[in-house]
Write a protein that holds these residues in place. Structure first.
Motif, mmCIF file in Angstrom:
data_model
loop_
_atom_site.group_PDB
_atom_site.id
_atom_site.type_symbol
_atom_site.label_atom_id
_atom_site.label_comp_id
_atom_site.label_asym_id
_atom_site.label_seq_id
_atom_site.Cartn_x
_atom_site.Cartn_y
_atom_site.Cartn_z
ATOM 1 N N PHE A 29 14.481 44.061 -78.774
ATOM 2 C CA PHE A 29 13.666 45.237 -78.476
ATOM 3 C C PHE A 29 14.541 46.383 -77.983
ATOM 4 O O PHE A 29 14.451 47.509 -78.474
ATOM 5 N N VAL A 30 15.387 46.093 -77.013
ATOM 6 C CA VAL A 30 16.217 47.141 -76.409
ATOM 7 C C VAL A 30 17.257 47.647 -77.407
ATOM 8 O O VAL A 30 17.567 48.849 -77.438
ATOM 9 N N SER A 31 17.767 46.758 -78.244
ATOM 10 C CA SER A 31 18.776 47.162 -79.227
ATOM 11 C C SER A 31 18.195 48.005 -80.356
ATOM 12 O O SER A 31 18.942 48.675 -81.076
ATOM 13 N N SER A 32 16.878 47.955 -80.520
ATOM 14 C CA SER A 32 16.253 48.733 -81.600
ATOM 15 C C SER A 32 16.081 50.205 -81.225
ATOM 16 O O SER A 32 15.787 51.032 -82.082
ATOM 17 N N TRP A 33 16.271 50.546 -79.945
ATOM 18 C CA TRP A 33 16.144 51.944 -79.529
ATOM 19 C C TRP A 33 17.374 52.734 -80.000
ATOM 20 O O TRP A 33 18.468 52.188 -80.170
ATOM 21 N N HIS A 34 17.173 54.019 -80.178
ATOM 22 C CA HIS A 34 18.275 54.906 -80.553
ATOM 23 C C HIS A 34 18.365 56.048 -79.546
ATOM 24 O O HIS A 34 17.363 56.443 -78.948
ATOM 25 N N ASP A 35 19.576 56.553 -79.408
ATOM 26 C CA ASP A 35 19.787 57.651 -78.469
ATOM 27 C C ASP A 35 18.872 58.821 -78.807
ATOM 28 O O ASP A 35 18.753 59.218 -79.979
ATOM 29 N N GLN A 36 18.187 59.324 -77.789
ATOM 30 C CA GLN A 36 17.246 60.446 -77.883
ATOM 31 C C GLN A 36 15.915 60.066 -78.528
ATOM 32 O O GLN A 36 15.090 60.953 -78.810
ATOM 33 N N ASP A 37 15.680 58.770 -78.749
ATOM 34 C CA ASP A 37 14.345 58.323 -79.155
ATOM 35 C C ASP A 37 13.331 58.657 -78.065
ATOM 36 O O ASP A 37 13.636 58.533 -76.872
ATOM 37 N N THR A 38 12.135 59.070 -78.472
ATOM 38 C CA THR A 38 11.027 59.194 -77.528
ATOM 39 C C THR A 38 10.195 57.921 -77.628
ATOM 40 O O THR A 38 9.667 57.598 -78.693
ATOM 41 N N LEU A 39 10.112 57.190 -76.527
ATOM 42 C CA LEU A 39 9.496 55.865 -76.510
ATOM 43 C C LEU A 39 8.151 55.897 -75.811
ATOM 44 O O LEU A 39 7.954 56.640 -74.850
ATOM 45 N N ASP A 40 7.227 55.074 -76.300
ATOM 46 C CA ASP A 40 6.018 54.744 -75.551
ATOM 47 C C ASP A 40 6.419 53.589 -74.636
ATOM 48 O O ASP A 40 6.384 52.421 -75.030
ATOM 49 N N VAL A 41 6.843 53.929 -73.422
ATOM 50 C CA VAL A 41 7.480 52.945 -72.550
ATOM 51 C C VAL A 41 6.514 51.822 -72.177
ATOM 52 O O VAL A 41 6.908 50.655 -72.105
ATOM 53 N N CYS A 42 5.253 52.151 -71.926
ATOM 54 C CA CYS A 42 4.303 51.107 -71.561
ATOM 55 C C CYS A 42 4.166 50.093 -72.696
ATOM 56 O O CYS A 42 4.184 48.883 -72.471
ATOM 57 N N ASN A 43 4.057 50.575 -73.926
ATOM 58 C CA ASN A 43 3.935 49.675 -75.068
ATOM 59 C C ASN A 43 5.198 48.838 -75.246
ATOM 60 O O ASN A 43 5.128 47.628 -75.542
ATOM 61 N N GLU A 44 6.358 49.455 -75.068
ATOM 62 C CA GLU A 44 7.621 48.711 -75.199
ATOM 63 C C GLU A 44 7.702 47.603 -74.150
ATOM 64 O O GLU A 44 8.113 46.473 -74.447
ATOM 65 N N MET A 45 7.312 47.906 -72.916
ATOM 66 C CA MET A 45 7.349 46.894 -71.868
ATOM 67 C C MET A 45 6.336 45.772 -72.154
ATOM 68 O O MET A 45 6.606 44.599 -71.897
ATOM 69 N N GLN A 46 5.165 46.141 -72.679
ATOM 70 C CA GLN A 46 4.164 45.132 -73.006
ATOM 71 C C GLN A 46 4.660 44.197 -74.093
ATOM 72 O O GLN A 46 4.474 42.974 -74.011
ATOM 73 N N LEU A 47 5.283 44.749 -75.119
ATOM 74 C CA LEU A 47 5.806 43.908 -76.197
ATOM 75 C C LEU A 47 6.909 42.987 -75.687
ATOM 76 O O LEU A 47 6.972 41.809 -76.063
ATOM 77 N N MET A 48 7.777 43.511 -74.822
ATOM 78 C CA MET A 48 8.854 42.677 -74.278
ATOM 79 C C MET A 48 8.299 41.560 -73.403
ATOM 80 O O MET A 48 8.691 40.395 -73.536
ATOM 81 N N ALA A 49 7.388 41.914 -72.497
ATOM 82 C CA ALA A 49 6.829 40.906 -71.593
ATOM 83 C C ALA A 49 6.027 39.865 -72.363
ATOM 84 O O ALA A 49 6.123 38.661 -72.084
ATOM 85 N N GLN A 50 5.240 40.299 -73.325
ATOM 86 C CA GLN A 50 4.491 39.352 -74.154
ATOM 87 C C GLN A 50 5.445 38.453 -74.929
ATOM 88 O O GLN A 50 5.237 37.237 -75.036
ATOM 89 N N GLY A 51 6.519 39.041 -75.455
ATOM 90 C CA GLY A 51 7.494 38.246 -76.197
ATOM 91 C C GLY A 51 8.157 37.194 -75.332
ATOM 92 O O GLY A 51 8.381 36.059 -75.776
ATOM 93 N N VAL A 52 8.471 37.548 -74.077
ATOM 94 C CA VAL A 52 9.085 36.579 -73.167
ATOM 95 C C VAL A 52 8.138 35.416 -72.898
ATOM 96 O O VAL A 52 8.541 34.246 -72.929
ATOM 97 N N VAL A 53 6.873 35.709 -72.628
ATOM 98 C CA VAL A 53 5.897 34.643 -72.374
ATOM 99 C C VAL A 53 5.757 33.749 -73.599
ATOM 100 O O VAL A 53 5.777 32.510 -73.493
ATOM 101 N N MET A 54 5.623 34.351 -74.772
ATOM 102 C CA MET A 54 5.411 33.559 -75.986
ATOM 103 C C MET A 54 6.636 32.727 -76.333
ATOM 104 O O MET A 54 6.513 31.575 -76.753
ATOM 105 N N SER A 55 7.819 33.286 -76.156
ATOM 106 C CA SER A 55 9.047 32.551 -76.483
ATOM 107 C C SER A 55 9.310 31.418 -75.496
ATOM 108 O O SER A 55 9.595 30.289 -75.893
ATOM 109 N N ALA A 56 9.221 31.739 -74.202
ATOM 110 C CA ALA A 56 9.586 30.757 -73.175
ATOM 111 C C ALA A 56 8.549 29.662 -73.020
ATOM 112 O O ALA A 56 8.905 28.489 -72.836
ATOM 113 N N LEU A 57 7.261 30.028 -73.080
ATOM 114 C CA LEU A 57 6.209 29.057 -72.760
ATOM 115 C C LEU A 57 5.507 28.485 -73.981
ATOM 116 O O LEU A 57 4.932 27.405 -73.906
#
Length: 453
Positions: free
Chosen positions: A126-154
């Motif tokens: 997720f973090v590596s897919s960002w590019h310099d000066q990208d405008t991010l929907d930070v809440c959505n990015e954090m949700q995808l990361m957190a959901q991915g961690v739960v799904m992968s780990a558990l």
């Protein structure tokens, strides 16, 4: 009628009664904070029913600990029984105790250490897919990361981004509907073909399909996984039989929602605060650079990231995700000087309590150093980001570790600056999330030499 009205002094044992306008108010968060001015308890009328709001942290401790046997989870959690069975967050009595004992080892502090590599491996794409000066929907990015961690780990599941986004949207839609049904507890409204109810049914179908696929994969490959889903599939219910698929589905859904939403929203607010305060951001970067360096963050680094942890604790205080929680008295009970008859619905707001000036000096100031041990600390029971007592969040250690990992991983590589014209407001829905959090990613490796980052 609103909470701004003047009320006469409260007689001992009597509760003031206010008209309930909470579902209709635009300023719901301001409303629950103003309720604290009416004393330790206040009643809100909801048509023929009423809700008792607890404002006192001492009385709340009674409800959640010493007198907890007199309460069940209450109105809000009744509406979360939407996937079949009684998953851990809504189950009661012996069933809750047994299920918690079974699931606790998978989320114990020591077990969480074993999830570190999976957390990092999940966050990295997720973090590596960002590019310099990208405008991010930070809440959505954090949700995808957190959901991915739960799904992968558990769950040993790692859906591609499109499917992950669909699951995320479905969880959000279903739980928004459940919250609204709790706030307007009129059963007939839940059966009407309103746009919201139709969206919830579609989202429920999408979510059920995704989780059914996880269960099916574990049944088809029983030796391929060693995770929480595998554990749930070996659990026996009160009759000695293995849990039915709908019971397993309910537990997975509850963990997915609880483990993704609250952590993600906390991280979104954290990066918002850092974007407003370059000095705090500088201190975070300095700590991450000195502790982790250019290598991969490991479990040995977590205790050393003390400032990062204080940032998270302060975000959980100022921007607590939970703006309302509920219980229901199942027997007559006396709380402080107030008698609550069986059937009384009880509500409290961690969000409002954590912003109370009587408990937290300068409460609207984002000050991570208030958690330094040499600083005065709030009274016992005033800071409860994961709850307290026998119903305390089972995944607190998982969530805190996950939050530190994501915060440090992002901070090691990026600065997130507020996008021009951004107007960030708190929205109380499933959690208190930002209205819109668009931020510009600046690659720290591209910074001009000698510039503080």
């Amino acid at each position: 009628m609103t909470a701004d009205m003047h009320l006469p002094p409260i007689a001992p044992g009597k509760l003031p009664l206010l008209g309930h306008t909470l579902p209709l108010l635009k300023d719901r968060l301001g409303y629950v904070q103003r309720l604290r001015g009416y004393g330790p308890m206040v009643r809100l009328a909801i048509g023929p029913k009423s809700m008792t709001v607890i404002n006192s942290h001492e009385l709340l401790q009674e409800v959640l600990t010493r007198q907890s046997q007199h309460f069940n989870k209450g109105l809000l959690f009744d509406k979360l029984k939407i996937f079949g069975g009684d998953p851990l967050p809504v189950s009661e009595g012996k069933k809750h105790l047994n299920r918690r004992r079974v699931m606790q080892p998978a989320l114990h502090r020591e077990q969480v250490k074993g999830y570190m590599d999976t957390m990092v491996d999940t966050v990295e794409p997720f973090v590596s897919s960002w590019h310099d000066q990208d405008t991010l929907d930070v809440c959505n990015e954090m949700q995808l990361m957190a959901q991915g961690v739960v799904m992968s780990a558990l769950f040993s599941s790692n859906p591609e981004r499109g499917s992950a986004q669909e699951i995320l949207h479905s969880v959000d839609t279903v739980f928004k509907a459940a919250l609204m049904h709790a706030m307007v507890p009129i059963s007939a409204l839940e059966r009407l073909p309103t746009p919201g109810n139709r969206r919830a049914r579609v989202a429920n179908t999408v979510l059920s399909k995704a989780i059914t696929g996880i269960i099916a994969d574990h049944r088809a490959n029983p030796d391929a996984h060693d995770d929480l889903v595998s554990l749930l599939m070996t659990v026996q219910d009160e009759t000695g039989n293995n849990l039915a698929d709908d019971e397993v589905m309910g537990e997975i859904t509850a963990l997915l929602a609880a483990g993704s939403e609250t952590t993600a929203v906390t991280l979104a607010w954290l990066f918002h605060e850092l974007g407003q305060n370059p000095e705090l951001e500088r201190r975070l970067h300095e700590e991450v650079d000195s502790v982790v360096g250019e290598g991969q963050i490991g479990i040995e680094h977590i205790p050393q990231l003390a400032f990062t942890r204080r940032l998270i604790d302060e975000t959980l205080r100022l921007h607590n995700p939970a703006w309302i929680l509920t219980r229901r008295a199942i027997s007559d009970v006396r709380i402080g000087e107030f008698d609550l008859p069986a059937g009384t619905d009880v509500m409290w707001s961690p969000y409002a309590m954590h912003r109370d000036a009587d408990l937290f000096p300068d409460p609207l100031r984002f000050d991570p150093d208030r958690w330094l041990p040499e600083r005065p600390q709030p009274p016992r029971g005033a800071f409860i980001p994961f709850g307290v007592g026998k119903r305390m969040c089972i995944g607190d250690q998982f969530s805190l570790t996950e939050a530190v990992v994501i915060a440090a991983y992002v901070a090691a590589r990026w600065r997130l600056r507020p996008a021009p014209g951004s107007d960030v407001r708190p929205i109380p829905e499933i959690t208190v999330h930002p209205s819109s959090l668009r931020m510009v990613a600046e690659n720290r490796q591209h910074a001009v030499a000698g510039t503080a980052v």
